[in-house]
Design an enzyme around this catalytic site. Structure first.
Site, PDB file in Angstrom:
ATOM      1  CB  CYS A  82     -14.192   1.881  -0.815  1.00 52.39           C
ATOM      2  SG  CYS A  82     -13.652   3.575  -0.564  1.00 52.39           S
ATOM      3  NE  ARG A 140     -10.976  -4.844  -0.281  1.00 49.13           N
ATOM      4  CZ  ARG A 140     -10.183  -3.854   0.152  1.00 49.13           C
ATOM      5  NH1 ARG A 140     -10.723  -2.768   0.680  1.00 49.13           N
ATOM      6  NH2 ARG A 140      -8.871  -3.916   0.021  1.00 49.13           N
ATOM      7  CD  GLN A 186     -13.203  -1.124  -1.749  1.00 53.45           C
ATOM      8  OE1 GLN A 186     -12.492  -1.115  -0.764  1.00 53.45           O
ATOM      9  NE2 GLN A 186     -14.462  -1.540  -1.702  1.00 53.45           N
ATOM     10  NE  ARG A 231      -3.986   0.593   1.796  1.00 55.92           N
ATOM     11  CZ  ARG A 231      -5.242   0.814   2.206  1.00 55.92           C
ATOM     12  NH1 ARG A 231      -5.486   1.664   3.188  1.00 55.92           N
ATOM     13  NH2 ARG A 231      -6.247   0.183   1.649  1.00 55.92           N
ATOM     14  CG  ASP A 259     -13.470   6.846  -1.808  1.00 53.21           C
ATOM     15  OD1 ASP A 259     -13.530   6.733  -0.562  1.00 53.21           O
ATOM     16  OD2 ASP A 259     -12.395   6.780  -2.438  1.00 53.21           O
ATOM     17  CG  HIS A 306      -8.332   0.443  -3.333  1.00 57.39           C
ATOM     18  ND1 HIS A 306      -7.594  -0.660  -2.953  1.00 57.39           N
ATOM     19  CD2 HIS A 306      -9.044   0.811  -2.227  1.00 57.39           C
ATOM     20  CE1 HIS A 306      -7.861  -0.938  -1.686  1.00 57.39           C
ATOM     21  NE2 HIS A 306      -8.719  -0.062  -1.231  1.00 57.39           N
TER      22      HIS A 306
HETATM   23  N1   CP Z   1     -11.565   0.281   1.713  1.00 60.56           N
HETATM   24  C1   CP Z   1     -10.322   0.144   2.204  1.00 60.56           C
HETATM   25  O1   CP Z   1      -9.355  -0.113   1.494  1.00 60.56           O
HETATM   26  O2   CP Z   1     -10.228   0.322   3.554  1.00 60.56           O
HETATM   27  P1   CP Z   1      -8.875   0.415   4.380  1.00 60.56           P
HETATM   28  O3   CP Z   1      -8.211   1.721   3.991  1.00 60.56           O
HETATM   29  O4   CP Z   1      -9.307   0.405   5.805  1.00 60.56           O
HETATM   30  O5   CP Z   1      -8.002  -0.742   4.022  1.00 60.56           O
HETATM   31  N1  NVA Z   2      -9.783   7.121  -1.867  1.00 64.41           N
HETATM   32  C1  NVA Z   2      -9.457   6.661  -0.532  1.00 64.41           C
HETATM   33  C2  NVA Z   2      -9.730   5.203  -0.401  1.00 64.41           C
HETATM   34  C3  NVA Z   2      -9.449   4.615   0.946  1.00 64.41           C
HETATM   35  C4  NVA Z   2      -9.712   3.147   1.005  1.00 64.41           C
HETATM   36  C5  NVA Z   2      -8.016   6.982  -0.218  1.00 64.41           C
HETATM   37  O1  NVA Z   2      -7.162   6.791  -1.084  1.00 64.41           O
HETATM   38  O2  NVA Z   2      -7.744   7.440   0.890  1.00 64.41           O
END
Ligand code: CP
Ligand code: NVA
Length: 308
Positions: free
Chosen positions: A264, A292, A132, A102, A224, A129
């Protein structure tokens, strides 16, 4: 042959994505399916940003598939700061059998995958992502028992979550209407490629500035956060730009009567979505988060059965 890595959902062929979603449904029905898939194997999670769903769903997925997991947060590895990505990726590949990353910059995920010689899964970058989107598609598939021809509206920021969503929907024939402010449209090259894929699959992809136009007649509405991780300095500007893009009861009146709501998570109640909508029977958000886990298991089974 399928790619060893999953950096974007387009790394999967259409048939692999179909298979993965079916496998995820099977995983949901049977928790012990594939229980030996990762026996004797270790998966590392290398995360530069916080996470709840991605981290926990991957950790549990690996454990349920018989493997061992190691979580390495930003303070542990300091990716790109304490030592270059190249060294981290090559050395970790000697210890573990798969890596979920990540990262902030998508090019860091690409560099990581290029240097590692075990499968690398993108658990979120600033661009996409994909994990997701797998759960999003699974949630729609289980609600409607089909994806082709479904009408999905996305309201809000043209961000990483939207990019993977449109890429996945375009592969599977979903009709997607996207409403964002003009200054926050999705990435043009992702949009162009997804539009072409949508035409080929019998789906469609349309952008509009008006959220009401996007939501009209929708089977499901997705949103989102307006301020993604790493964008905190733009918070005031973004909140002003997105004010008209809240998913609330008035907006949902324009959708189909039984339309569902997706997010999400994490959500900012009172910003991109109201608390009332989140708690309403229309919200499929907790099912979506559960999915997920099943999607990650199916993905790990796909990657490790081919390359294990
Ligand atoms: N939706 C999602 O990726 O959540 P987290 O940031 O908690 O992993
Ligand atoms: N768009 C958000 C998604 C988090 C799961 C971010 O990148 O913070």
């Amino acid at each position: 042959m399928m790619a060893q890595d999953l950096l974007t959902i387009t790394d999967l062929h259409r048939a692999e994505l179909d298979h993965l979603l079916k496998q995820a449904e099977r995983c949901k029905r049977s928790r012990t399916l594939g229980a030996r898939t990762l026996a004797g194997k270790t998966v590392a999670l290398v995360f530069q940003k916080p996470s709840m769903r991605t981290r926990v769903a991957f950790e549990v997925a690996v454990l349920q598939l018989g493997g061992t997991v190691i979580y390495l947060g930003q303070d542990d590895i300091q990716l790109g700061q304490r030592e270059p990505i190249n060294d981290v990726a090559r050395v970790l590949s000697r210890y573990v059998d798969g890596i979920v990353v990540r990262v902030f910059a998508h090019r860091d995920a690409e560099e990581f995958a290029a240097c590692a010689n075990v499968p690398v899964i993108n658990g979120l970058s600033d661009l996409v992502h994909p994990c997701q989107a797998l759960a999003d598609l699974l949630t729609l598939q289980e609600r409607f028992n089909r994806l082709k021809g479904l009408r999905l509206a996305y309201v809000g920021d043209g961000n990483n979550v939207l990019h993977s969503l449109i890429q996945g929907c375009a592969m599977l024939g979903v009709r997607v209407a996207v409403a964002t402010p003009a200054g926050y449209r999705p990435d043009p090259s992702i949009w162009k490629a997804a539009s072409a894929a949508a035409r080929a699959s019998g789906g469609s992809l349309e952008w509009m500035a008006d959220p009401r136009a996007a939501v009209r007649g929708a089977d499901a509405v997705y949103t989102d956060v307006w301020v993604s991780m790493g964008q905190e300095a733009q918070r005031v500007k973004r909140l002003a730009a997105f004010r008209a893009y809240q998913v609330n009861a008035a907006l949902l009146k324009l959708a189909k009567p039984r339309c569902g709501v997706l997010h999400c998570l994490p959500a900012h109640r009172g910003e991109e979505i109201t608390g009332a909508v989140m708690e309403s029977p229309r919200s499929w958000i907790v099912d979506q988060a559960e999915n997920r886990l099943h999607a990650h298991k199916a993905l790990l089974m796909l990657l490790f059965n081919k390359h294990g």
